[in-house]
Design an enzyme around this catalytic site. Structure first.
Site, short mmCIF file in Angstrom:
data_model
loop_
_atom_site.label_atom_id
_atom_site.label_comp_id
_atom_site.label_asym_id
_atom_site.label_seq_id
_atom_site.Cartn_x
_atom_site.Cartn_y
_atom_site.Cartn_z
N LYS A 7 0.85 -1.19 0.00
CA LYS A 7 0.00 0.00 0.00
C LYS A 7 0.88 1.24 0.00
CE LYS A 7 -1.96 2.58 3.17
NZ LYS A 7 -2.04 3.92 2.50
N GLY A 64 7.90 5.21 7.12
CA GLY A 64 7.11 6.40 7.39
C GLY A 64 7.46 7.03 8.72
N SER A 65 6.49 7.67 9.33
CA SER A 65 6.72 8.42 10.56
C SER A 65 6.78 7.51 11.78
CB SER A 65 5.59 9.45 10.76
OG SER A 65 4.38 8.78 11.08
N GLY A 69 4.57 4.28 12.69
CA GLY A 69 5.35 3.07 12.89
C GLY A 69 4.97 2.35 14.17
N GLU A 112 11.15 1.38 9.10
CA GLU A 112 12.12 2.39 8.66
C GLU A 112 11.45 3.74 8.87
OE1 GLU A 112 13.86 3.86 4.46
OE2 GLU A 112 13.95 1.69 4.78
N CYS A 159 14.24 10.88 5.02
CA CYS A 159 14.44 10.38 6.39
C CYS A 159 15.87 10.55 6.85
CB CYS A 159 14.01 8.93 6.48
SG CYS A 159 14.81 7.84 5.29
N GLU A 174 11.69 15.95 14.09
CA GLU A 174 11.92 15.87 12.65
C GLU A 174 11.05 16.90 11.95
OE1 GLU A 174 12.47 12.38 9.38
OE2 GLU A 174 10.66 12.28 10.59
#
Length: 515
Positions: free
Chosen positions: A194, A247-248, A252, A269, A303, A406
């Site tokens: 997805k 993703g974030s 996650g 990740e 990232c 971030e």
């Protein structure tokens, strides 16, 4: 009429039609070798350049997701029954299916994601490299023979999980699609992937080209939709044997929780707040451009972005002055312009977040070195786009939000250090641990510092070089597990230990053994 939006709309429709995705009502899912429209609510895609609508497609929904998983299960059995060499040859044959379509794929990626076309062209090549690399690994995933005591012959083999669920982000949809697909199928798995609902189309194109050029039907399935519907159906599906998420950190944690509730493993990740350390003896002719590339490439939506520049106090004024002179020369412009080095942010929410964090940093006492606003040289039709100038802040303390969180945008904070020990402490003073760099002409110190950084990837006198051949992943809230390299391949297998009794008469007694 907004001419920029009309141009982007034409480009999108032409490329959707080129790949037969039906521009009028995009068939945005690839399931069991066919294109399907979603079954849920409509999702509007906005143009990052203009903030105007490009197209609308429908959420895949749980029923289509279930169809994708069933197709993947059937295809995986057939795929695993092939020899490893056969799988490798089919992967090479499949990736050749992109040949001749590279420019259209790059254009499709650029118009939806807002990335400069020159970056998208390079990433198409990365897709090819990833499949070529892992195709070569198919028949080299060797097992082991263990010299156990007694009359048993014991060997260990690598077994695929079965069907793997993958979720990829909006900042690099094409790159992360191939980054995850290639090792998964090389190890013998099937995949249901997805993409982010904000960047749906290029993953469908890649899967379509791969299957139509040699891979078994149903081996790769792409479902597009929202996280709370299609994403939740994927993470909670009982026949998904492993989850992989890029993703974030907040998302996650939700993925990890969903995996843990079903006792299936996951690879995460996640984000980063990477430190880029410049010592007083660094070659600034290399370090300054390196620092700019580290943060302003992809408009900071990376990232591994080098968002914290730690500079020895004796040269911090020089470094800030050089950045102030150099940053305005970064070509910020339309993604379709081959000269553009930095385009817009991908979406309105991220644009709002980054501007808010800059404003908060200035309120907290940070000093603006350069940037911080909307680029002046853009056409009028782009005045509502998600553009932010390359921004540099100094007088930033380690406890400020801008230094801790971030940003995921083109914002660099410059912070001083006085000693090697302080530089290491500042670099590691974060809950993230994805990447970092050391700039010094003292080779011993560069290695010494690199070895003490709690980061999954560390560069010395360079930044942001990534290869499919090398493992990639993080420490702390940057996630766990590894992508790429042999380590990435091994994430998609389970070790199975097989014991063979070789004695003429078995010595196994009732009740003897483990468990």
């Amino acid at each position: 009429m907004n001419t920029l939006n009309q141009t982007a709309l034409n480009q999108l429709n032409n490329n959707l039609e080129y790949f037969k995705l039906n521009a009028a009502s995009p068939l945005s899912n690839w399931v069991n070798g066919k294109l399907y429209a979603g079954q849920g609510e409509n999702i509007s895609l906005l143009n990052p350049v203009t903030n105007l609508e490009l197209t609308v497609y429908s959420d895949a929904g749980p029923n289509l997701l279930d169809k994708a998983v069933k197709a993947a299960q059937e295809a995986q059995v057939k795929w695993q029954s092939l020899t490893a060499s056969q799988r490798g040859r089919l992967m090479l044959q499949a990736i050749a299916g992109l040949q001749g379509h590279e420019e259209q794929l790059a254009q499709l990626e650029s118009v939806v994601s807002g990335k400069p076309i020159r970056d998208c062209r390079a990433e198409v090549e990365k897709v090819r490299e990833m499949f070529e690399y892992y195709a070569g690994w198919c028949d080299k995933l060797h097992g082991q023979v263990i010299p156990v005591a007694g009359s048993h012959f014991n060997y260990v083999r690598h077994v695929p999980y079965g069907v793997v669920g993958q979720i990829t982000p909006w900042n690099a949809p094409m790159f992360t699609c191939a980054w995850q697909l290639a090792p998964a199928i090389a190890a013998g798995n099937a995949v249901v992937l997805k993409p982010s609902e904000l960047t749906p189309f290029t993953s469908v194109v890649i899967a379509k080209c791969l299957e139509q050029s040699g891979l078994p039907t149903g081996l790769i399935n792409i479902v597009n939709g929202l996280g709370h519907t299609t994403g939740a159906a994927l993470t909670n599906h009982p026949n998904i044997a492993k989850l992989v998420f890029v993703g974030s950190p907040s998302s996650g944690k939700s993925i990890a929780s969903a995996a843990a509730s079903r006792l299936v493993p996951s690879v995460l990740e996640l984000g980063g707040k990477s430190a880029n350390i410049i010592f007083a003896d660094a070659n600034l002719n290399n370090a300054i451009p390196g620092a700019q590339a580290a943060i302003f490439g992809a408009a900071g939506q990376s990232c591994v972005a080098g968002s914290r520049l730690l500079v020895h106090e004796s040269i911090i004024d020089t470094v800030c002055n050089k950045l102030a002179d150099a940053c305005p020369n970064i070509k910020t412009g339309l993604p379709s312009d081959p000269q553009t080095q930095m385009g817009p942010l991908q979406n309105a929410a991220q644009f709002k977040k980054v501007n808010s964090m800059i404003a908060q940093a200035l309120e907290d006492g940070a000093i603006l070195v350069t940037g911080g606003g909307f680029p002046q040289e853009l056409p009028k039709d782009a005045s509502n786009g998600y553009f932010i100038e390359p921004t540099v802040l100094r007088n930033v303390s380690p406890n400020m939000q801008i230094a801790c969180e971030e940003v995921f945008g083109p914002v660099l904070v410059v912070m001083p250090f006085s000693s090697e020990e302080q530089a290491i402490s500042l670099a590691n003073g974060t809950r993230y641990g994805l990447a970092g760099a050391v700039w010094s002409q003292d080779t011993a110190r560069a290695h010494r510092v690199a070895h003490q950084l709690r980061a999954g990837t560390v560069w010395i006198n360079s930044y942001k070089t990534i290869s499919v051949m090398s493992p990639f992943g993080g420490f702390g809230e940057s996630g766990y597990g590894r992508s790429s390299g042999l380590a990435g391949l091994q994430e998609y297998t389970i070790q199975q230990s097989v014991w063979v009794e070789t004695a003429e008469e078995s010595t196994v007694a009732m009740g003897y053994g483990a468990g």
